[in-house]
Motif scaffolding. Structure first.
Motif, short mmCIF file in Angstrom:
data_model
loop_
_atom_site.label_atom_id
_atom_site.label_comp_id
_atom_site.label_asym_id
_atom_site.label_seq_id
_atom_site.Cartn_x
_atom_site.Cartn_y
_atom_site.Cartn_z
N HIS A 38 57.73 27.43 33.99
CA HIS A 38 57.56 26.16 34.46
C HIS A 38 55.96 26.10 34.82
CE1 HIS A 38 58.83 27.16 38.92
NE2 HIS A 38 57.87 28.24 38.41
N ARG A 59 61.60 29.93 28.37
CA ARG A 59 62.96 30.56 29.12
C ARG A 59 63.95 31.25 27.99
NH1 ARG A 59 64.21 25.34 33.59
NH2 ARG A 59 62.16 25.36 33.89
N GLN A 119 56.65 20.70 29.22
CA GLN A 119 56.76 20.19 30.73
C GLN A 119 55.69 19.08 31.08
OE1 GLN A 119 57.53 22.95 33.57
NE2 GLN A 119 59.71 22.43 33.92
N GLU A 162 54.51 18.56 35.04
CA GLU A 162 54.87 18.63 36.55
C GLU A 162 53.65 17.67 37.15
OE1 GLU A 162 56.01 21.85 38.33
OE2 GLU A 162 57.60 22.27 36.81
N PHE A 222 65.68 22.90 45.05
CA PHE A 222 64.55 23.72 44.51
C PHE A 222 63.97 24.35 45.51
CE2 PHE A 222 64.72 19.85 41.68
CZ PHE A 222 64.83 20.30 40.46
N PHE A 262 61.04 25.39 46.09
CA PHE A 262 59.59 25.12 46.45
C PHE A 262 59.49 23.67 46.73
CE2 PHE A 262 60.30 23.49 42.07
CZ PHE A 262 60.78 24.73 41.27
N THR A 263 60.69 22.84 47.03
CA THR A 263 60.70 21.60 47.69
C THR A 263 61.66 21.30 48.69
OG1 THR A 263 61.98 20.80 45.69
CG2 THR A 263 59.53 20.24 45.67
N GLY A 301 63.30 16.80 38.00
CA GLY A 301 63.55 17.36 39.53
C GLY A 301 61.98 16.88 40.33
N CYS A 302 62.39 16.88 41.68
CA CYS A 302 61.44 16.49 42.47
C CYS A 302 61.57 16.74 43.93
CB CYS A 302 60.93 14.97 42.13
SG CYS A 302 62.24 14.01 42.69
N GLY A 303 60.71 16.68 44.77
CA GLY A 303 60.93 16.71 46.24
C GLY A 303 59.60 16.90 46.91
N ALA A 347 56.00 16.86 44.88
CA ALA A 347 55.90 17.49 43.36
C ALA A 347 57.19 16.96 42.74
CB ALA A 347 55.83 18.97 43.24
N PHE A 348 56.67 16.90 41.19
CA PHE A 348 57.72 16.42 40.31
C PHE A 348 57.51 17.41 39.15
CE2 PHE A 348 54.63 13.35 39.92
CZ PHE A 348 54.27 13.36 38.44
N GLY A 349 58.68 17.29 38.27
CA GLY A 349 58.73 18.04 36.98
C GLY A 349 59.67 17.39 35.93
N1 PHE Z 1 59.59 23.28 38.41
C1 PHE Z 1 61.00 22.64 38.38
C2 PHE Z 1 61.47 23.15 36.75
O1 PHE Z 1 60.98 23.58 36.04
C3 PHE Z 1 60.84 21.34 38.24
C4 PHE Z 1 60.36 20.93 39.50
C5 PHE Z 1 59.04 20.55 39.86
C6 PHE Z 1 61.04 20.31 40.44
C7 PHE Z 1 58.51 19.99 41.07
C8 PHE Z 1 60.84 20.00 41.68
C9 PHE Z 1 59.35 19.86 41.94
O2 PHE Z 1 62.79 22.89 36.61
#
Ligand code: PHE
Length: 342
Positions: free
Chosen positions: A169, A195, A209, A211, A249, A251-252, A283-285, A306-308
């Motif tokens: 990611h 992946r 992606q 992010e 996630f 990281f969030t 996805g985010c948080g 953060a979001f992705g």
């Molecule tokens: N890194 C996550 C992914 O690749 C996406 C994500 C980014 C989710 C930042 C939450 C915050 O699936």
């Protein structure tokens, strides 16, 4: 006489292989072989040294050779003519040959659009390496040792050095930016990720992606929602509906996934939205305090979101494409259906 004959043979070979990138090869040939200082001429001069009893025979050979050289010259003159027409015969007013204009790849079109929407909100673009180490791709992001995302099944490791991997990611780019220690941070990270997944209509072993990361003092979940809300409206239009679902996630915290109302059926239910009327797009948080501390940021003073999202997914929804494998097949009939490059 032997000597003269071998000189003739050498010269014959030289003539046969003659090549010149001079503007006028025929003239270059004439000067080299037939002119008053040319090698054919000087060979003729050798006649005076030939023994009287051989003169007759040698004269014949030399004359034939001279004729051979002259023929070659004639030949060059004609080929030269159509190879390099005189400059004044070029009509400079003729229109040139047009080069066909290509078109941008749909993934690039959508990536540029996503980037420009976030740029309007003050996000800057950040990029990083596609080959990453464990720290930037996993550890700094609060992914514990035994997290399933680290499983060999999901991640491509570099065989010569398993400490390296292809990033899974672009969150790794966010780590690199946070480590620079310059706050506030407001970045988006577009890029290709990898992946180890079975290739199907909905999944590929590489995809793109974008992010995003915003860190400052007092950043709240409300800021995150508003930012993403603005994004989907700009991307898909004002009619689009949005919902957030709690998620996880590493990281969030808290984490969420965002769905938009299905663009294909308008929310009534179809195959694409699996008859729910909603499709997940990102996805985010709120950035986990451990992640901030791992990157040297004081988590008591700063907070962030953060979001992705996957660009392929957004592109499929926008253009109603049902199989993502078509993005990497390089079929011009598919690629040229999108906005032209200019
Ligand atoms: N890194 C996550 C992914 O690749 C996406 C994500 C980014 C989710 C930042 C939450 C915050 O699936």
């Amino acid at each position: 006489m032997e000597n003269l004959l071998s000189q003739i043979n050498n010269l014959k070979e030289e003539i046969n292989n003659f090549y010149s990138d001079d503007k006028n090869p025929a003239e270059a040939f004439r000067i080299k072989f037939l002119g008053s200082h040319g090698s054919v001429k000087s060979l003729m001069g050798e006649m005076k040294n030939v023994a009287p009893e051989n003169k007759r025979e040698m004269g014949k050979v030399l004359n034939e050779f001279k004729l051979f050289a002259e023929n070659k010259w004639e030949e060059l003159k004609t080929t030269t003519d159509d190879r390099a027409p005189a400059t004044d015969s070029i009509d400079l007013s003729l229109p040139g040959d047009a080069l066909p204009i290509g078109s941008r790849h749909p993934i690039s079109i959508v990536r540029n659009k996503i980037v420009s929407i976030f740029q309007r909100l003050g996000f800057a673009v950040a990029e990083g390496p596609e080959i990453e180490d464990d720290w930037h791709n996993f550890s700094a992001l609060n992914l514990p040792e035994n997290h399933p995302a680290r499983d060999m099944q999901d991640t491509f490791y570099v065989s010569q050095n398993p400490a390296w991997m292809l990033r899974t990611h672009t969150s790794s780019v966010q780590v690199r930016e946070m480590e620079k220690g310059k706050l506030p941070i407001r970045i988006i990270c577009p890029g290709r990720v990898y992946r180890n997944e079975t290739i199907s209509a909905r999944a590929h072993c590489f995809f793109n992606q974008v992010e995003g990361l915003y860190i400052a003092d007092n950043v709240s979940f409300a800021d995150l929602k508003q930012t993403l809300y603005f994004f989907v409206q700009e991307m898909f239009g004002k009619e689009i509906k949005v919902r957030f679902r709690p998620s996880y996630f590493p990281f969030t915290e808290p984490s969420a996934e965002m769905d938009i109302s299905c663009l294909i059926c308008g929310g009534v239910g179809c195959n694409v939205c699996k008859h729910t009327g909603w499709v997940e797009i990102l996805g985010c948080g709120m950035v986990h305090p451990n992640v901030l501390e791992n990157c040297g940021i004081d988590s008591k003073k700063y907070s962030g979101f953060a979001f992705g999202m996957g660009i392929e997914r957004i592109t499929m929804l926008k253009y109603q494409i049902k199989d993502l494998r078509i993005f990497s097949e390089n079929d011009v009939r598919f690629l040229k259906q999108f906005e032209s490059a200019v």
